[in-house]
Design a protein around this motif. Structure first.
Motif, PDB file in Angstrom:
ATOM      1  N   LEU A   1      -9.139 -13.225  -4.837  1.00 50.33           N
ATOM      2  CA  LEU A   1      -8.947 -12.790  -6.220  1.00 50.33           C
ATOM      3  C   LEU A   1      -8.687 -14.033  -7.059  1.00 50.33           C
ATOM      4  CD1 LEU A   1      -8.463 -10.641  -8.433  1.00 50.33           C
ATOM      5  CD2 LEU A   1      -6.051 -10.645  -7.759  1.00 50.33           C
ATOM      6  N   ILE A   2      -9.553 -14.266  -8.040  1.00 48.32           N
ATOM      7  CA  ILE A   2      -9.368 -15.387  -8.965  1.00 48.32           C
ATOM      8  C   ILE A   2      -8.706 -14.866 -10.230  1.00 48.32           C
ATOM      9  CG2 ILE A   2     -10.511 -17.178 -10.324  1.00 48.32           C
ATOM     10  CD1 ILE A   2     -12.723 -17.257  -8.275  1.00 48.32           C
ATOM     11  N   VAL A   3      -7.666 -15.556 -10.666  1.00 49.56           N
ATOM     12  CA  VAL A   3      -6.960 -15.210 -11.901  1.00 49.56           C
ATOM     13  C   VAL A   3      -7.042 -16.405 -12.841  1.00 49.56           C
ATOM     14  CG1 VAL A   3      -4.786 -14.404 -12.902  1.00 49.56           C
ATOM     15  CG2 VAL A   3      -5.362 -13.809 -10.545  1.00 49.56           C
ATOM     16  N   ARG A   4      -7.424 -16.149 -14.081  1.00 51.00           N
ATOM     17  CA  ARG A   4      -7.550 -17.230 -15.061  1.00 51.00           C
ATOM     18  C   ARG A   4      -6.781 -16.889 -16.335  1.00 51.00           C
ATOM     19  NH1 ARG A   4     -13.038 -16.664 -13.434  1.00 51.00           N
ATOM     20  NH2 ARG A   4     -13.755 -18.390 -12.130  1.00 51.00           N
ATOM     21  N   PHE A   5      -6.202 -17.929 -16.948  1.00 51.86           N
ATOM     22  CA  PHE A   5      -5.579 -17.743 -18.252  1.00 51.86           C
ATOM     23  C   PHE A   5      -5.637 -19.063 -19.022  1.00 51.86           C
ATOM     24  CE2 PHE A   5      -2.213 -19.094 -15.400  1.00 51.86           C
ATOM     25  CZ  PHE A   5      -1.444 -19.982 -16.143  1.00 51.86           C
ATOM     26  N   PRO A   6      -5.720 -18.998 -20.361  1.00 52.68           N
ATOM     27  CA  PRO A   6      -5.820 -20.215 -21.179  1.00 52.68           C
ATOM     28  C   PRO A   6      -4.435 -20.768 -21.495  1.00 52.68           C
ATOM     29  CG  PRO A   6      -6.108 -18.276 -22.555  1.00 52.68           C
ATOM     30  CD  PRO A   6      -5.904 -17.768 -21.157  1.00 52.68           C
ATOM     31  N   PHE A   7      -4.142 -21.954 -20.972  1.00 46.98           N
ATOM     32  CA  PHE A   7      -2.840 -22.578 -21.222  1.00 46.98           C
ATOM     33  C   PHE A   7      -2.936 -23.521 -22.416  1.00 46.98           C
ATOM     34  CE2 PHE A   7       0.159 -26.096 -20.604  1.00 46.98           C
ATOM     35  CZ  PHE A   7       1.344 -25.368 -20.661  1.00 46.98           C
ATOM     36  N   GLU A   8      -2.023 -23.339 -23.355  1.00 37.30           N
ATOM     37  CA  GLU A   8      -1.977 -24.165 -24.559  1.00 37.30           C
ATOM     38  C   GLU A   8      -0.636 -24.879 -24.627  1.00 37.30           C
ATOM     39  OE1 GLU A   8      -2.696 -21.775 -27.967  1.00 37.30           O
ATOM     40  OE2 GLU A   8      -4.566 -20.938 -27.206  1.00 37.30           O
TER      41      GLU A   8
ATOM     42  N   ILE B   1      -4.574  -6.658 -10.462  1.00 35.59           N
ATOM     43  CA  ILE B   1      -3.172  -6.965 -10.748  1.00 35.59           C
ATOM     44  C   ILE B   1      -2.685  -6.008 -11.824  1.00 35.59           C
ATOM     45  CG2 ILE B   1      -1.489  -8.698 -11.456  1.00 35.59           C
ATOM     46  CD1 ILE B   1      -3.358 -10.857 -10.607  1.00 35.59           C
ATOM     47  N   LYS B   2      -1.603  -5.354 -11.556  1.00 31.88           N
ATOM     48  CA  LYS B   2      -1.049  -4.377 -12.486  1.00 31.88           C
ATOM     49  C   LYS B   2      -0.854  -5.005 -13.866  1.00 31.88           C
ATOM     50  CE  LYS B   2       2.756  -1.041 -12.805  1.00 31.88           C
ATOM     51  NZ  LYS B   2       1.901   0.169 -12.740  1.00 31.88           N
ATOM     52  N   SER B   3      -1.406  -4.329 -14.880  1.00 26.99           N
ATOM     53  CA  SER B   3      -1.271  -4.692 -16.295  1.00 26.99           C
ATOM     54  C   SER B   3      -2.106  -5.900 -16.720  1.00 26.99           C
ATOM     55  CB  SER B   3       0.193  -4.927 -16.681  1.00 26.99           C
ATOM     56  OG  SER B   3       0.577  -4.081 -17.748  1.00 26.99           O
ATOM     57  N   CYS B   4      -2.924  -6.449 -15.800  1.00 26.57           N
ATOM     58  CA  CYS B   4      -3.836  -7.531 -16.179  1.00 26.57           C
ATOM     59  C   CYS B   4      -5.237  -6.960 -16.395  1.00 26.57           C
ATOM     60  CB  CYS B   4      -3.853  -8.620 -15.113  1.00 26.57           C
ATOM     61  SG  CYS B   4      -2.248  -9.409 -14.890  1.00 26.57           S
ATOM     62  N   ARG B   5      -6.172  -7.797 -16.830  1.00 27.35           N
ATOM     63  CA  ARG B   5      -7.539  -7.325 -17.078  1.00 27.35           C
ATOM     64  C   ARG B   5      -8.171  -6.778 -15.817  1.00 27.35           C
ATOM     65  NH1 ARG B   5     -10.469 -11.484 -21.387  1.00 27.35           N
ATOM     66  NH2 ARG B   5      -9.037 -11.041 -23.109  1.00 27.35           N
ATOM     67  N   GLY B   6      -9.022  -5.784 -16.008  1.00 24.93           N
ATOM     68  CA  GLY B   6      -9.668  -5.153 -14.880  1.00 24.93           C
ATOM     69  C   GLY B   6     -11.026  -5.748 -14.554  1.00 24.93           C
ATOM     70  N   VAL B   7     -11.610  -5.261 -13.485  1.00 19.36           N
ATOM     71  CA  VAL B   7     -12.954  -5.626 -13.055  1.00 19.36           C
ATOM     72  C   VAL B   7     -13.817  -4.378 -13.180  1.00 19.36           C
ATOM     73  CG1 VAL B   7     -14.396  -6.403 -11.138  1.00 19.36           C
ATOM     74  CG2 VAL B   7     -12.108  -7.395 -11.480  1.00 19.36           C
TER      75      VAL B   7
ATOM     76  N   GLN C   1      -7.390 -12.883 -16.852  1.00 22.26           N
ATOM     77  CA  GLN C   1      -8.678 -12.406 -16.351  1.00 22.26           C
ATOM     78  C   GLN C   1      -8.647 -12.352 -14.824  1.00 22.26           C
ATOM     79  OE1 GLN C   1     -11.629 -15.107 -17.876  1.00 22.26           O
ATOM     80  NE2 GLN C   1     -10.715 -15.143 -19.914  1.00 22.26           N
ATOM     81  N   THR C   2      -9.289 -11.348 -14.260  1.00 24.08           N
ATOM     82  CA  THR C   2      -9.362 -11.236 -12.803  1.00 24.08           C
ATOM     83  C   THR C   2     -10.818 -11.181 -12.354  1.00 24.08           C
ATOM     84  OG1 THR C   2      -9.187  -8.819 -12.940  1.00 24.08           O
ATOM     85  CG2 THR C   2      -7.142 -10.054 -12.637  1.00 24.08           C
ATOM     86  N   GLU C   3     -11.064 -11.764 -11.198  1.00 24.72           N
ATOM     87  CA  GLU C   3     -12.419 -11.824 -10.646  1.00 24.72           C
ATOM     88  C   GLU C   3     -12.329 -11.589  -9.141  1.00 24.72           C
ATOM     89  OE1 GLU C   3     -15.289 -15.551 -10.390  1.00 24.72           O
ATOM     90  OE2 GLU C   3     -15.095 -14.884 -12.472  1.00 24.72           O
ATOM     91  N   LEU C   4     -13.066 -10.619  -8.639  1.00 25.06           N
ATOM     92  CA  LEU C   4     -13.024 -10.258  -7.220  1.00 25.06           C
ATOM     93  C   LEU C   4     -14.176 -10.895  -6.447  1.00 25.06           C
ATOM     94  CD1 LEU C   4     -12.167  -6.444  -7.397  1.00 25.06           C
ATOM     95  CD2 LEU C   4     -10.763  -8.202  -6.299  1.00 25.06           C
TER      96      LEU C   4
END
Length: 495
Positions: free
Chosen positions: A231-238, A88-94, A156-159
Motif C-alpha cells: 500500500l503506497i500512501v502519498r501526501f504533499p508536505f509543505e 486506510i480509515k478516513s483517507c482517500r479510497g481506491v 492518497q492511497t494506491e494498492l
C-alpha cells in the motif's frame, strides 16, 4: 508622503545594478536548485512495485458524470455504478472495477487506521461509568478520522497486489461455525443456479489476484509480493518557508498489506489495544514501517500534536457486529468488521446524493457540486429514485463463491440490509481540498433526513449491509435485486 518617498527610495536602491546583481548571485542559485528539484521530481517515473501489479481504476472515474441530471431519471433496474475500497480509515479510497467481498467487507477496506495516544484518568472499575478515578492515568491509542483531522482526506492511497503465480490450491471454505460455507446460502427462487467457473472469469481473476500472498517458498522480509503486496500512501508536505509552493514535496510511505511473521519480527510490530468507538480490539501497531522523519512530517501535515501511530487489523481479533442483525440469523452465524465504524459494507444511491444537493441552500458553497465521495460509500448505485434504498431489507448483489466436492461454484450473493447510515459532520469535509465546511451538507441533512426514530437526532443517508456469505465478488454493472423491503429502526451504538 514621507512613506511614499521612502518606499520609492528603497525600490530605486534595490534595482541599482550592484544591488540587483548581488541579489541575483545569492538568490538565483537557490531558486534554480528548487526548480531543478521540481523538474526532476516531475520527470521521475511512477512508482512500480516489483512482483506486483497496481489494483484499481485509473481516470476516468465511474463517478465522472455523477452530476448529470439524466442519472436521476434512470429508473432501473438498480445497478452498481462505482466501487470503492478505503485501505486506510478516513483517507482517500481506491476505485475498483471489481472486488472480492469477504464476510467483513470489501477486500482491503479499512485495513489500516491512524491513531493518536490519548491520556485520561483511570477508573478503579472501568466497567462502572460512575466509578471514581483511581488517581492513575491511562494511556490509550484511539483511532482518528476526518471529523477531527480533515486533512486525512488528502492522503492518497494506491494498492499493489502480487502478480498471479498460478491457481491456488485450497480447501473447502468454511463458515464461522465450522460447517461448509455453502450452508449459508442455499439457492432460492430468487437466486440464479450455481455455475462452474471456466477460463478467465471474474472468479478466476479474483482468485489469481491474491495468490501471491501464499507463496510456497520461504517469505523474504524485503519482498513486497511475499508480504501480500504494498500500500503506497502519498501526501504533499509543505515546510513553513515555502515561497510560491516551490518547496512542496510529495512524501511517500510503503506498507505491506499482509506482512509475514519474519517481517513483523524484523520491524518489531506490537499487538496493542486500540479504541474504536466502544470497542477495544487488539490490533497490530505497524508504525515502525514509517521512518521517523516521514512520521514527523505526517503529524505536521495532519495537525496532530499527540503521538501518532499506524495500526493494521489483526485478523484474529476483528470486532463483532451485534446490532441490527438478520431476523433469520442461523445458529452459530456471526458477523465481524475490521476498522469500519460499525458494519461491513456501505451502499448509497447516487440519486439520493443529487436530491440532497438540490435541497442545499442557494448560498451554500457546495451547492450544485455535492460530491458523492463525501459520504465514503463502498457501493454507489444508479437506477433508483432518491432514497429508494431506505426500505430495502434483503438484496442479492454480485456472486457468492463456494466450494463443494465438485470444486468451486458461483451463485447469487445475499446481503442483509441492516440499517440506515447515521451521519455525522464528516461529509462536510471536501475530499479534494481537505477543508471542512462549517455547515453543509450536515445542516441540510439535519433538516430533511431525520427519518429514523432509532438514529435520532442524527440524520441518515445510505444503508449499511452485511454479507451473508464468507467469500464473494462484485463488479461495476452488477444488478441489485431487492428481495425484501420493510421498516428500519436504527439501534444505537451508545445508549
Amino acid at each position: 508622503m514621507a512613506a511614499v518617498a521612502l518606499f520609492q527610495h528603497y525600490i530605486e536602491y534595490i534595482f541599482t545594478p550592484s544591488v540587483a546583481l548581488g541579489l541575483l548571485i545569492v538568490v538565483g542559485p537557490i531558486l534554480l536548485s528548487i526548480v531543478a528539484e521540481k523538474v526532476a521530481a516531475a520527470s521521475t517515473k511512477p512508482t512500480a512495485i516489483e512482483g506486483c501489479r497496481r489494483l484499481g481504476l485509473r481516470d476516468p472515474s465511474n463517478l465522472q458524470n455523477q452530476y448529470d441530471p439524466l442519472l436521476s431519471k434512470d429508473k432501473g433496474p438498480p445497478r452498481v455504478r462505482a466501487l470503492f475500497t478505503y485501505p486506510i480509515k478516513s483517507c482517500r479510497g481506491v476505485e475498483l472495477l471489481a472486488s472480492r467481498v469477504q464476510a467483513s467487507g470489501l477486500e482491503y477496506d479499512r485495513l489500516f487506521t491512524f491513531a493518536q495516544l490519548t491520556t485520561k484518568p483511570d477508573k478503579a472499575d472501568s466497567k462502572d461509568p460512575t466509578a471514581e478515578p483511581s488517581g492513575e492515568w491511562k494511556h490509550q491509542w484511539r483511532f482518528i478520522t476526518q471529523r477531527e483531522f480533515p486533512r486525512l482526506a488528502l492522503l492518497q492511497t494506491e494498492l499493489w497486489v502480487p502478480k498471479p503465480r498460478g491457481r491456488r490450491q485450497g480447501t473447502h471454505t468454511k463458515a464461522a461455525n465450522g460447517r461448509p460455507e455453502s450452508k449459508l446460502g442455499t439457492p432460492t427462487a430468487h437466486q440464479r443456479p450455481r455455475s462452474r467457473t471456466r477460463g478467465n472469469t471474474l472468479l478466476s481473476q479474483l482468485e489469481h489476484q491474491g495468490s501471491g500472498s501464499n507463496a510456497s517458498s520461504s517469505p523474504e522480509i524485503s519482498s513486497w509480493a511475499d508480504n501480500g503486496g504494498c500500500l503506497i500512501v502519498r501526501f504533499p508536505f509543505e515546510p513553513d518557508f515555502n515561497p510560491f509552493g516551490l518547496r512542496t514535496e510529495m512524501v511517500e510511505l510503503h506498507l505491506p498489506l499482509s506482512p509475514t511473521p519474519q517481517r513483523a519480527e524484523a520491524r518489531r510490530y506490537e499487538s496493542e489495544e486500540l479504541s474504536i468507538w466502544k470497542d477495544f480490539p487488539l490490533a497490530i501497531n505497524v508504525t515502525n514501517e514509517i521512518d521517523a522523519e516521514a512520521l514527523s512530517r505526517l503529524k505536521y501535515f495532519l495537525g496532530v500534536s499527540n503521538p501518532l501511530a499506524l495500526f493494521r487489523v489483526d485478523d484474529t481479533h476483528k470486532r463483532a457486529v451485534t446490532r441490527c442483525l438478520p431476523k433469520d440469523k442461523l445458529e452459530g452465524e456471526s458477523y465481524t468488521v475490521g476498522f469500519a465504524d460499525a458494519f461491513p459494507v456501505n451502499i448509497l444511491g447516487l440519486p439520493s446524493v443529487r436530491k440532497t444537493d438540490e435541497e442545499l441552500p442557494k448560498a451554500a458553497s457546495v451547492k450544485g457540486k455535492l460530491d458523492a465521495l463525501r459520504f465514503r460509500a463502498n457501493i454507489f448505485i444508479s437506477g433508483t429514485s432518491a432514497f429508494d434504498e431506505d426500505t430495502w431489507t434483503k438484496i442479492t448483489l454480485g456472486s457468492r463463491i463456494g466450494r463443494d466436492k465438485e470444486g468451486l461454484f458461483e451463485t447469487d450473493a445475499e446481503y442483509h440490509v441492516a440499517c440506515r447510515t447515521a451521519r455525522c459532520k464528516l461529509p462536510n469535509v471536501d475530499p479534494d481540498t481537505g477543508v471542512k465546511d462549517r455547515n453543509e451538507p450536515y445542516t441540510t441533512l439535519g433538516k430533511t433526513r431525520k427519518i429514523d426514530e432509532g438514529a435520532y437526532p442524527s440524520p441518515c443517508l445510505g444503508m449499511q449491509i452485511i454479507p451473508r456469505f464468507q467469500v464473494g465478488a462484485i463488479k461495476v454493472g452488477d444488478r441489485v435485486d431487492v428481495l425484501e423491503t420493510g421498516e428500519h429502526c436504527y439501534e444505537k451504538m451508545f445508549h
